[in-house]
Enzyme design. Structure first.
Site, PDB file in Angstrom:
ATOM      1  N   LYS A 241      39.227  49.476  51.851  1.00 32.99           N
ATOM      2  CA  LYS A 241      39.693  49.203  53.203  1.00 32.99           C
ATOM      3  C   LYS A 241      40.216  50.487  53.839  1.00 32.99           C
ATOM      4  O   LYS A 241      40.698  51.385  53.137  1.00 32.99           O
ATOM      5  CB  LYS A 241      40.855  48.199  53.166  1.00 32.99           C
ATOM      6  CG  LYS A 241      40.524  46.804  52.686  1.00 32.99           C
ATOM      7  CD  LYS A 241      41.795  45.960  52.650  1.00 32.99           C
ATOM      8  CE  LYS A 241      41.535  44.567  52.103  1.00 32.99           C
ATOM      9  NZ  LYS A 241      40.811  43.729  53.072  1.00 32.99           N
ATOM     10  N   ARG A 315      36.999  34.979  47.033  1.00 28.84           N
ATOM     11  CA  ARG A 315      36.121  33.838  46.745  1.00 28.84           C
ATOM     12  C   ARG A 315      35.560  33.902  45.332  1.00 28.84           C
ATOM     13  O   ARG A 315      35.195  32.867  44.766  1.00 28.84           O
ATOM     14  CB  ARG A 315      35.015  33.763  47.792  1.00 28.84           C
ATOM     15  CG  ARG A 315      34.015  34.898  47.774  1.00 28.84           C
ATOM     16  CD  ARG A 315      33.299  35.053  49.098  1.00 28.84           C
ATOM     17  NE  ARG A 315      34.196  35.537  50.138  1.00 28.84           N
ATOM     18  CZ  ARG A 315      33.840  35.722  51.404  1.00 28.84           C
ATOM     19  NH1 ARG A 315      32.610  35.474  51.786  1.00 28.84           N
ATOM     20  NH2 ARG A 315      34.719  36.161  52.286  1.00 28.84           N
TER      21      ARG A 315
END
Length: 461
Positions: A241, A315
């Site tokens: 990020k 996920r």
């Protein structure tokens, strides 16, 4: 500071709650001096507006709190809490024409407004005002809600330096021990031995070992399984990020914090359910053994997953945990995760979007959200988007290209790992971006009170 109400037998001063359209009538019953004082201070009874009324000796005789207009109340949550939080030291009680729902919201809002995260602040002073429980309100339930919210906020607000997988485990075990729940923990390479490969793959790059936390409580009633995403810090992995994207990543375990808060409420209130809580706890870090873009992982369920973005790691860990959850019979399975930025774009920071195929579950939740002061919004498991999560080289893609419908495709991905039709998934934010009534800037629980309130209808309790 303990979250509680004032002693009901204590002497207290009134807080007169007055709506804007009832102000003139209310003033007609006050003294000339009070009317003059309120006029001089410009009091209009707008929502959350507070004025203190002096007594003859120069002390404080009472307070007046505006409840605004019906439109203002509809546009706000915990609107009265802004004024209640400004009350000076002493015991207070509410007076006025408040519905049971409004009184309950005011009482819960006051409890939540007394929360402050002071672990790293010197000289922090707790509030000194105390409010009596309004008549007709369930004080034990309100306190249980507020204490659970405080747990959730504390966990989310704690920086990753002091809340990694080990510390989250310690908090999880402490919660279980408080209520006599059974626990199990699978750590490090033992995740591979126990066929939890995607939890291991996400967390293996950190010096702080990944783990799967499990809690069981209750011996009778419907079976409820809660699964919470516990990414204690998310660098994004090799798909790193930008620095601005990491500023809030201490909150990426907000799903775990929220299911722990919900579990605490269920156990405190002794609901007749058999509760199971699963938290995959990891740090998504960067090192030589980090998972790579285009790696293909084999999940616990046997489905293969192409990693097209290492920053879509939540996920992956949830998939293994949900598979484990689904291997036992359950009357309700709920997953909660700070999963996608797409959900924030869709509904903003205040709403907790949820997914389910079960119309009865959805109706129960939506009817409970208002009374719980915990707004939710249903988004669809949109079948035509299933093809977007099928990359061709593997069974599933963890990060479809294109950028559209990111929350929906993430939810569809998770649904592939749950056969139980009574499944709900929440894509929460877990953060209040600016101070709001009863919600200081920082970590916040979302969806837990709505679920708690809906459980009797969901499970026939």
């Amino acid at each position: 500071m303990p979250l509680s109400f004032a002693d009901p037998a204590a002497a207290s001063r009134p807080v007169h709650v007055v709506a804007s359209d009832a102000l003139a009538d209310w003033l007609g019953g006050r003294t000339e001096a009070e009317r003059a004082w309120l006029a001089a201070t410009g009091f209009e009874a707008s929502l959350g507006e507070l004025r203190l009324l002096p007594d003859a000796a120069g002390g404080i005789a009472a307070a007046v709190l505006g409840s605004g207009t019906a439109r203002a109340r509809a546009r706000s949550r915990f609107g009265l809490a802004r004024g209640l939080a400004a009350l000076p030291e002493g015991d207070w009680h509410l007076e006025g024409d408040l519905s049971p729902e409004a009184a309950g919201e005011a009482a819960l809002g006051w409890l939540l407004s007394t929360y402050a995260f002071t672990r790293y602040r010197t000289g922090a002073k707790p509030p000194k005002a105390r409010l009596k429980l309004p008549a007709g309100c369930d004080g034990a339930r309100l306190i249980a809600m507020a204490e659970a919210e405080a747990l959730t906020r504390d966990l989310i607000n704690t920086p990753a330096s002091d809340l990694g997988p080990q510390e989250l485990e310690e908090a999880f075990l402490a919660l279980a021990d408080r209520f006599g729940a059974e626990t199990a923990v699978i750590r490090g390479d033992k995740l591979l031995d126990r066929n939890l490969p995607m939890i291991h793959a996400v967390g293996r790059a950190s010096t702080r070992a990944p783990r799967l936390l499990e809690m069981r409580w209750g011996e009778r009633g419907p079976r409820v399984t809660l699964v919470g995403k516990g990414v204690c810090f998310d660098t994004g992995g090799l798909d790193i990020k930008p620095s601005t994207g990491m500023l809030l990543m201490k909150k990426d375990m907000g799903g775990a914090a929220t299911v722990m808060g919900l579990a605490q409420m269920i156990m405190t209130l002794e609901l007749p359910v058999r509760l199971r809580v699963l938290v995959p706890a990891v740090e998504n870090a960067i090192s030589g053994n980090a998972m790579r873009p285009k790696d293909i992982l084999t999940s616990r369920k046997g489905l293969t997953v192409e990693v097209n973005n290492t920053d879509a790691e939540g996920r992956l860990i949830l998939a293994d945990a949900l598979t484990l959850a689904d291997e036992e019979e359950a009357d309700l399975i709920v997953s909660m995760a700070t999963l996608t930025g797409a959900a924030r774009v869709a509904v903003g920071p205040d709403l907790a979007p949820f997914y389910t195929d079960d119309e009865d579950l959805a109706a129960a939740l939506q009817s409970a959200a208002g009374p719980a002061c915990d707004p939710v919004w249903r988004l669809p498991f949109w079948e035509p988007y299933e093809a977007l999560i099928e990359p061709g080289i593997a069974d599933l893609d963890n990060a479809p290209s294109g950028g559209f419908a990111g929350s929906i495709t993430a939810a569809l991905f998770l649904r592939r790992f749950v056969e139980n039709p009574r499944y709900m998934h929440f894509d929460i934010y877990g953060h209040t971006p600016a101070d709001a009534p009863a919600r200081p800037k920082g970590g916040v629980g979302q969806g837990a009170r709505a679920i708690l309130t809906a459980l009797p209808r969901m499970l026939g309790l």
